[in-house]
Structures are given as C-alpha cells and as structure tokens.
Motif scaffolding. Structure first.
Motif, mmCIF file in Angstrom:
data_model
loop_
_atom_site.group_PDB
_atom_site.id
_atom_site.type_symbol
_atom_site.label_atom_id
_atom_site.label_comp_id
_atom_site.label_asym_id
_atom_site.label_seq_id
_atom_site.Cartn_x
_atom_site.Cartn_y
_atom_site.Cartn_z
ATOM 1 N N MET A 6 59.652 47.392 43.610
ATOM 2 C CA MET A 6 59.483 46.280 44.539
ATOM 3 C C MET A 6 59.104 45.018 43.764
ATOM 4 S SD MET A 6 56.918 45.987 47.847
ATOM 5 C CE MET A 6 57.599 47.459 48.616
ATOM 6 N N ASP A 7 59.620 43.866 44.190
ATOM 7 C CA ASP A 7 59.302 42.612 43.527
ATOM 8 C C ASP A 7 57.885 42.180 43.857
ATOM 9 O OD1 ASP A 7 59.538 40.195 45.779
ATOM 10 O OD2 ASP A 7 60.670 42.005 46.281
ATOM 11 N N ALA A 8 57.414 41.129 43.175
ATOM 12 C CA ALA A 8 56.027 40.686 43.352
ATOM 13 C C ALA A 8 55.815 39.899 44.643
ATOM 14 C CB ALA A 8 55.617 39.831 42.155
ATOM 15 N N LEU A 9 56.876 39.279 45.178
ATOM 16 C CA LEU A 9 56.719 38.433 46.360
ATOM 17 C C LEU A 9 56.569 39.252 47.645
ATOM 18 C CD1 LEU A 9 56.648 35.658 47.675
ATOM 19 C CD2 LEU A 9 59.147 35.639 47.695
ATOM 20 N N ARG A 53 55.779 24.839 39.445
ATOM 21 C CA ARG A 53 55.659 24.904 37.983
ATOM 22 C C ARG A 53 54.343 25.523 37.540
ATOM 23 N NH1 ARG A 53 59.968 22.353 36.111
ATOM 24 N NH2 ARG A 53 60.961 20.756 37.401
ATOM 25 N N GLU A 54 53.514 25.872 38.503
ATOM 26 C CA GLU A 54 52.266 26.546 38.193
ATOM 27 C C GLU A 54 51.900 27.439 39.368
ATOM 28 O OE1 GLU A 54 49.349 23.542 37.643
ATOM 29 O OE2 GLU A 54 49.386 22.862 39.716
ATOM 30 N N GLY A 55 50.912 28.298 39.161
ATOM 31 C CA GLY A 55 50.480 29.176 40.229
ATOM 32 C C GLY A 55 51.224 30.505 40.227
ATOM 33 N N VAL A 56 50.887 31.327 41.207
ATOM 34 C CA VAL A 56 51.441 32.686 41.285
ATOM 35 C C VAL A 56 52.954 32.665 41.422
ATOM 36 C CG1 VAL A 56 51.463 34.801 42.651
ATOM 37 C CG2 VAL A 56 49.314 33.608 42.245
ATOM 38 N N PHE A 57 53.481 31.776 42.243
ATOM 39 C CA PHE A 57 54.924 31.758 42.466
ATOM 40 C C PHE A 57 55.683 31.369 41.203
ATOM 41 C CE2 PHE A 57 53.226 30.764 46.807
ATOM 42 C CZ PHE A 57 53.494 32.007 47.349
ATOM 43 N N ALA A 58 55.118 30.477 40.413
ATOM 44 C CA ALA A 58 55.744 30.129 39.134
ATOM 45 C C ALA A 58 55.675 31.305 38.169
ATOM 46 C CB ALA A 58 55.067 28.898 38.533
ATOM 47 N N ALA A 59 54.548 32.009 38.174
ATOM 48 C CA ALA A 59 54.375 33.148 37.278
ATOM 49 C C ALA A 59 55.381 34.257 37.576
ATOM 50 C CB ALA A 59 52.952 33.685 37.385
ATOM 51 N N MET A 60 55.857 34.323 38.804
ATOM 52 C CA MET A 60 56.829 35.354 39.172
ATOM 53 C C MET A 60 58.155 35.199 38.437
ATOM 54 S SD MET A 60 56.268 35.754 43.278
ATOM 55 C CE MET A 60 54.701 36.299 43.964
ATOM 56 N N GLN A 61 58.394 34.033 37.857
ATOM 57 C CA GLN A 61 59.638 33.815 37.122
ATOM 58 C C GLN A 61 59.606 34.442 35.731
ATOM 59 O OE1 GLN A 61 61.289 29.615 37.939
ATOM 60 N NE2 GLN A 61 59.144 29.425 38.550
ATOM 61 N N THR A 96 55.799 41.722 36.728
ATOM 62 C CA THR A 96 55.463 43.144 36.776
ATOM 63 C C THR A 96 53.982 43.337 37.073
ATOM 64 O OG1 THR A 96 57.227 43.736 35.227
ATOM 65 C CG2 THR A 96 55.422 45.303 35.471
ATOM 66 N N VAL A 97 53.140 42.588 36.371
ATOM 67 C CA VAL A 97 51.693 42.681 36.583
ATOM 68 C C VAL A 97 51.336 42.252 38.005
ATOM 69 C CG1 VAL A 97 49.441 41.773 35.884
ATOM 70 C CG2 VAL A 97 51.141 42.375 34.149
ATOM 71 N N LEU A 98 51.902 41.141 38.462
ATOM 72 C CA LEU A 98 51.618 40.666 39.817
ATOM 73 C C LEU A 98 52.088 41.672 40.859
ATOM 74 C CD1 LEU A 98 52.555 36.910 39.387
ATOM 75 C CD2 LEU A 98 50.269 37.813 39.845
ATOM 76 N N LEU A 109 49.132 29.562 33.915
ATOM 77 C CA LEU A 109 49.944 29.393 35.119
ATOM 78 C C LEU A 109 49.149 29.579 36.412
ATOM 79 C CD1 LEU A 109 53.267 31.203 34.110
ATOM 80 C CD2 LEU A 109 52.927 28.753 34.467
ATOM 81 N N ILE A 110 48.200 30.513 36.415
ATOM 82 C CA ILE A 110 47.532 30.884 37.651
ATOM 83 C C ILE A 110 46.105 30.352 37.727
ATOM 84 C CG2 ILE A 110 46.835 32.849 39.088
ATOM 85 C CD1 ILE A 110 49.150 34.422 37.943
ATOM 86 N N GLY A 111 45.495 30.149 36.561
ATOM 87 C CA GLY A 111 44.131 29.645 36.555
ATOM 88 C C GLY A 111 43.073 30.721 36.635
ATOM 89 N N TYR A 112 43.483 31.964 36.541
ATOM 90 C CA TYR A 112 42.572 33.111 36.555
ATOM 91 C C TYR A 112 42.929 34.045 35.411
ATOM 92 C CZ TYR A 112 41.178 32.199 41.475
ATOM 93 O OH TYR A 112 40.684 31.646 42.639
ATOM 94 N N ALA A 113 41.945 34.820 34.971
ATOM 95 C CA ALA A 113 42.247 35.980 34.136
ATOM 96 C C ALA A 113 42.824 37.056 35.048
ATOM 97 C CB ALA A 113 40.973 36.479 33.453
#
Length: 296
Positions: free
Chosen positions: A1-4, A180-188, A194-196, A230-234
C-alpha cells in the motif's frame, strides 16, 4: 500500500456536501473556515473568486474545481468580476436546471488544520477542467452528472465521489510539484515513502529507527536528515505526532471520550495522554474536544 492511502484512512477524512444546485441573481458565497477544507466545483455556468491571492477576480467555468485550505486568505465567490455584494441577501438558490450558474460545495473538517501536514499544501488549489487528467476529469464529470440529475440518493453519491476527489487533488499537488516540503513532498522519495507507509499503516506498532531503516533500506543518518529537511521531525518524533493526529480525529467523534481515546492510543493513563496531547496541540484533549464540538 502507498503512503497516502493509510494517511487518508487513518484520519478518517470525509467530504460533507453542503450545497449542490443552482444560483441566480447577484449571488454571493462566503465559505471561509479556519478548520475545514472548502471545495467548490462549478457544475454549470461561471463564477468569480474575489481574494487578495489574485490581482483580479479569478474566473471559474464549468468543470473547474477550487479548494481553499484553512490557511487561505479570506475570499468570496460571486456572480460578477466587478461587483462584490455586501451580503448574500440577493442570492437565490434554485435547482440545477434553473440556475444561471450551479455549484457543488462542501467541506472536509480537519482536526489539526495548523499542523505541518496541511500547512505544506497550497492555501488555494485551482484545477481547471482541462488540467485535471483523465481520472480526476472523469470523476468531476460524474459529480456534475449526478448533481444535475437529482435522482434518489444523488447527494449521498456526490458526497462519496467528493471523498475521492480530495485524494486525487492531493495526488495532483504532489505530481504537479506544488508541495516542496512536508509529508506529501517526502512521499516522492521512494525510501521515505516506504517509511511513511509503514508508520501510516501501523501507527501503534513499536517502531524503532533501526527497524524503519532496515525495512526501507536506508541508513539512520540519511533517513533522519531527510525527515528533518522535508518534514521537520525526526522519524520517531513524526510517528508520535502521527499518533496524536489520529487521536485528535477520534476526539471529534461524538461517541468518544478522552478516556476511550487514551486507551485506544495505548497510554497507561489519561494524565499521560493529556500531557502528550497538550504538548503537541497546546491544549488538553478535553478542551480540544469541546472546541471541536462548538466549531462543527
């Protein structure tokens, strides 16, 4: 399953249809919210968006879709690019057939609209009918056909179709490079995705950084650096934040209590849950629940 997919499912996001029909006269729509995503699909005719976001009123035509996130500037929709009525007293609501213009309007309530997750999306998303792509365009056509026919259960069908439209709009923002930042950007990024995906699908699993890295095939330092950038969190901090996002949506459910949510989230006590929740949302869960009830 994808991250979204598990992200949308985990937050139990659903569209609420608030109007489907025609408008006549010197009509005005004032649909601003600090807690909801508002969407407007032009199903017939034309309308104009008045907002400081654009130098001149933005024309919307049949098949065009616009979404306003909670961080959008205050805006109005009206019948004219030159005239903005002071109020909606001259707005006449009609059925689809009799309207000079017609809209499908609704909202998607967010439990944490100020979170980095939503703030990373554009405040306004405009998708023209000829820009939507095959799948979204077909879905928009289905919504227009169903809303104009007004058969038995039409509003329910439109509402469920709008659930899918919201997911496709987020996909559009990702694929069009609008985030260009955040969770949705990280999905690219394949490994971050995979981690998300693991975190979104199994938020209550006791993930460690080492296990996430092993499953994604990435070393700890690059993963932590990319998450921070990208997300601002560890990664583990994001996991904790994701759990609290889910908890916030649970708190808005009418049959839930703070005690039930704390238990669902795996906390040993309500005070421990309340402390973590207040640290993240700047208010205790009881106050959050009461404020959410009053704003719905």
């Amino acid at each position: 399953m994808d991250a979204l997919t598990p992200l949308i499912n985990g937050l139990n996001l659903h569209a609420k249809l608030l109007y489907s029909g025609g408008v006549c006269g010197h009509w005005l729509m004032d649909h601003n919210s600090e807690t909801s995503v508002w969407f407007h699909l032009v199903s017939k005719g034309q309308g104009f968006v008045h907002s400081p976001r654009w130098l001149a009123p933005l024309a919307l035509n049949t098949g065009d879709l616009i979404l306003f996130l909670p961080h959008a500037a205050r805006h109005f929709l009206s019948y004219s690019p030159e005239h903005l009525p002071d109020n909606d007293q001259n707005t006449r609501l009609t059925d689809w057939l009799d309207g000079e213009a017609a809209f499908v309007c609704g909202e998607i309530k967010l439990a944490a609209p100020k979170s980095l997750l939503w703030q990373a999306l554009p405040a306004e998303v405009v998708i023209r009918g000829d820009q939507a792509g095959d799948i979204l365009a077909k879905l928009i056509d289905l919504v227009i056909a169903e809303s104009s026919a007004q058969r038995f259960g039409s509003d329910s069908v439109v509402e469920r179709l709008c659930d899918s439209i919201f997911v496709l709009v987020i996909r559009y923002c990702i694929e069009a490079g609008l985030v260009r930042e955040g969770v949705f950007a990280a999905m690219q990024d394949k490994r971050l995705a995979t981690v998300l995906g693991l975190i979104h699908q199994q938020p209550w699993y006791p993930w460690t950084l080492a296990e996430l890295c092993t499953r994604a095939g990435i070393a700890k330092t690059p993963l932590s650096d990319k998450f921070a950038e990208l997300i601002g969190y560890a990664p583990i901090e994001y996991l904790k934040a994701w759990r609290l996002q889910i908890a916030a949506h649970w708190l808005l459910e009418p049959d839930m209590t703070v005690e039930k949510v704390a238990e669902r989230c795996g906390y040993d006590s309500v005070p421990a849950f309340s402390k973590a929740f207040k640290r993240h949302f700047d208010q205790p869960p009881g106050a959050f629940r009461r404020n959410g009830d009053s704003s719905s």
